[in-house]
Design a protein around this motif. Structure first.
Motif, PDB file in Angstrom:
ATOM      1  N   TYR A  16      36.501  34.939  35.854  1.00  0.00           N
ATOM      2  CA  TYR A  16      38.029  35.540  35.517  1.00  0.00           C
ATOM      3  C   TYR A  16      37.912  36.310  33.756  1.00  0.00           C
ATOM      4  CZ  TYR A  16      39.112  32.526  39.381  1.00  0.00           C
ATOM      5  OH  TYR A  16      39.269  31.819  40.618  1.00  0.00           O
ATOM      6  N   LYS A  18      37.561  39.445  33.237  1.00  0.00           N
ATOM      7  CA  LYS A  18      38.172  40.879  32.843  1.00  0.00           C
ATOM      8  C   LYS A  18      39.668  40.579  32.358  1.00  0.00           C
ATOM      9  CE  LYS A  18      37.383  44.816  34.993  1.00  0.00           C
ATOM     10  NZ  LYS A  18      37.693  45.419  36.235  1.00  0.00           N
ATOM     11  N   GLN A  56      41.797  32.154  32.689  1.00  0.00           N
ATOM     12  CA  GLN A  56      41.791  33.487  33.127  1.00  0.00           C
ATOM     13  C   GLN A  56      42.073  34.329  31.870  1.00  0.00           C
ATOM     14  OE1 GLN A  56      44.367  34.394  36.443  1.00  0.00           O
ATOM     15  NE2 GLN A  56      42.996  33.952  37.952  1.00  0.00           N
ATOM     16  N   TYR A 546      42.272  38.767  40.908  1.00  0.00           N
ATOM     17  CA  TYR A 546      41.204  39.170  40.081  1.00  0.00           C
ATOM     18  C   TYR A 546      40.283  39.729  41.425  1.00  0.00           C
ATOM     19  CZ  TYR A 546      41.588  37.703  35.411  1.00  0.00           C
ATOM     20  OH  TYR A 546      41.647  37.615  34.070  1.00  0.00           O
ATOM     21  N   TYR A 550      42.047  43.327  40.306  1.00  0.00           N
ATOM     22  CA  TYR A 550      41.795  43.359  38.717  1.00  0.00           C
ATOM     23  C   TYR A 550      40.189  43.849  38.836  1.00  0.00           C
ATOM     24  CZ  TYR A 550      45.614  40.659  37.698  1.00  0.00           C
ATOM     25  OH  TYR A 550      46.956  39.901  37.611  1.00  0.00           O
ATOM     26  N   ASN A 551      39.342  43.431  39.626  1.00  0.00           N
ATOM     27  CA  ASN A 551      37.949  43.883  39.804  1.00  0.00           C
ATOM     28  C   ASN A 551      37.579  44.738  40.418  1.00  0.00           C
ATOM     29  OD1 ASN A 551      37.381  41.509  38.063  1.00  0.00           O
ATOM     30  ND2 ASN A 551      36.859  40.130  39.554  1.00  0.00           N
TER      31      ASN A 551
END
Length: 554
Positions: A16, A18, A56, A546, A550-551
């Motif tokens: 996590y 990012k 995270q 995530y 996010y990813n």
């Protein structure tokens, strides 16, 4: 702490890594910090706790509301009285950071407070305030009341959250790869970034992700475009450029539509809501992909450990004893507020959430005769409790609340409670046998209260909306009103159909099971506890944000 070069104060899990900034108007982190109104805040609070659980690289950005949402008090006749009291928080740290942002073509000072992760086991959090001596009175009021009823003030609040939060990241020298807007309130962050990147929309899109919570277009906020412009919402962008970007030629600015055009990716908050959202927004060109990430609640915070231990050890005696003890605790609150003495051996129904028209708090009362019979059933006795905060300017919902209060004067086994915040919410979930949820389908995007109820051995009785289709097995872990052709029904027909089904299920299935077959009832409770624990725990949700949002670089 040196806030000018802020670092996340714990080791980050590589999975996590990012770097994310999460913007929300409200966070329900703990009873003492009253900066939330309802479900959106409960959801954001669980997300922040799970971000901490999973280490995270995420920071939360909110507003420090001087008077909170409001304090739910009573008039002399027990009806609703909203009151506003200044809140004090000695556990928040003054960062020493002050900066200016433009609101209504004038500079407004913003002061920043910090919540350390160790205090409530959350991600690091920053709260913005305009209530400082350097500001004039009008500017100070921006951070006074959550969801202020004045339109200009409300827009100023969105600008404070979005533009102020994005500028804060620069002030902290805190590089963020993802700016996550929980609802469209923080959208001015996107226009701040657009200005920062010299008008490069692609660069903004690379960073922006958006969560929509509203399953019908009319419910998404729209404000006068010229007013938004005059309020400095767009960080210097011209009206023509905004119209071209948002894509509508009317006088109203649609915040959610614009967010869907400026974000790289978005999500609805249940599988069903994702489907509804994709259908609803697909007619507009240029919107981003809308995924589904079902809301969840933090099991570590909400679940009753002793109830789970008794279940896991197959100790029915201790399980039943524990549930009865939790009911007794709740009934002390009922007695204290209403003077009614409830019986822990009696089946107890709770309806508790934000009061809003589509949630139909008073649906059971639409049939007065049947309601009377339900509350005077000597074979299968029932107790029923309502709680929830209407928006203080929503006079229709306040009227519903007051009607329930007046009706409760006729029954010693009916109560209406005030103060529906985290503490009371937890008590109601722990002390209820049945969690009643009857929104009009498909108006409820997710509805998370039933998740934390199930984590406390409270069985859901619900219309088939929001998260329920992903969880419910009728008669095994919950009870569900079977869907019918709602689209071709009037509201009156839909309400009547749901009302009759709710009563049928209560009278013919739930009450006989509870009283005549306690072993089967206990099995339903425990099935619900098993089925909710992982799939609807916010650690799963925080992980999915995530992996799915996010990813995913494009």
């Amino acid at each position: 702490m040196d806030f000018k070069n802020f670092k996340i104060p714990y080791g980050i899990n590589e999975k996590y890594s990012k770097k994310v900034a999460y913007f929300s108007m409200e966070f329900a982190l703990e009873q003492v910090l009253k900066i939330y109104s309802g479900g959106l805040g409960f959801l954001a609070g669980s997300h922040m706790r799970s971000a901490y659980n999973m280490k995270q690289d995420l920071v939360g950005i909110g507003i420090l509301w001087k008077f909170g949402y409001y304090d739910q008090a009573r008039n002399h006749d027990q009806t609703l009285q909203p009151t506003w009291t200044k809140k004090m928080y000695s556990f928040l740290e003054d960062t020493g950071i002050k900066f200016q942002i433009e609101i209504h073509s004038a500079p407004v000072w913003v002061k920043v407070w910090y919540l350390d992760p160790e205090i409530f086991n959350t991600a690091p959090m920053f709260f913005l305030s305009t209530d400082v001596p350097e500001n004039d009175h009008i500017s100070k009021t921006i951070s006074h009341k959550l969801y202020d009823s004045n339109e200009s003030t409300k827009l100023a609040q969105y600008i404070l959250l979005g533009k102020g939060g994005a500028k804060l990241m620069d002030e902290l020298n805190l590089e963020r790869e993802v700016y996550h807007l929980n609802e469209a309130h923080g959208l001015p962050a996107a226009f701040y970034l657009l200005k920062k990147y010299g008008g490069n929309l692609q660069k903004v899109k690379e960073k922006l992700v958006f969560t929509t919570h509203t399953p019908e277009e009319a419910g998404n906020e729209k404000h006068n475009l010229k007013l938004c412009y005059d309020m400095s919402y767009f960080s210097g962008m011209s009206l023509e450029e905004v119209k071209k970007l948002e894509g509508s030629d009317g006088e109203l600015f649609n915040h959610s539509l614009c967010a869907l055009k400026m974000a790289r990716i978005a999500n609805g908050v249940s599988q069903l809501h994702g489907v509804v959202s994709r259908a609803m927004w697909s007619k507009y060109p240029g919107i981003c992909e809308i995924k589904s990430i079902t809301n969840a609640q933090d099991f570590k915070y909400w679940g009753d450990k002793e109830l789970y231990n008794a279940k896991d050890e197959n100790n029915d005696t201790i399980f039943d004893y524990r549930k009865k003890l939790l009911k007794k605790r709740l009934f002390k609150i009922v007695a204290d507020q209403t003077g009614n003495l409830f019986d822990p051996n009696t089946f107890t129904i709770v309806w508790a959430r934000r009061f809003a028209g589509y949630k139909r708090a008073d649906l059971l009362l639409h049939d007065k005769d049947r309601f009377y019979k339900l509350l005077n059933n000597s074979k299968y006795p029932v107790q029923i409790i309502w709680a929830g905060k209407p928006y203080p300017m929503d006079y229709s919902s306040i009227s519903t609340f007051n009607t329930l209060v007046e009706e409760s004067n006729n029954y010693k086994n009916m109560a209406v409670l005030t103060g529906y915040e985290l503490s009371l919410s937890k008590s109601l979930k722990q002390g209820s046998d049945l969690w009643l949820n009857n929104p009009r389908v498909p108006r409820e995007a997710s509805g998370t209260s039933g998740m934390s109820a199930a984590m406390n051995g409270s069985v859901n009785l619900s219309t088939d909306d929001g998260w329920i289709p992903e969880f419910a097995k009728h008669g095994e872990n919950s009870f569900v009103v079977p869907k019918c052709d709602y689209e071709n029904m009037s509201i009156y027909e839909q309400d009547n159909y749901d009302l009759n089904k709710l009563y049928e299920i209560l009278e013919n299935e739930i009450l006989p099971t509870y009283y005549d077959d306690p072993n089967k009832w206990r099995k339903i409770q425990q099935n619900a506890m098993n089925d909710v624990k992982d799939q609807f725990n916010s650690d799963r949700m925080a992980d999915e944000y995530y992996q799915i949002l996010y990813n995913q670089n494009k």
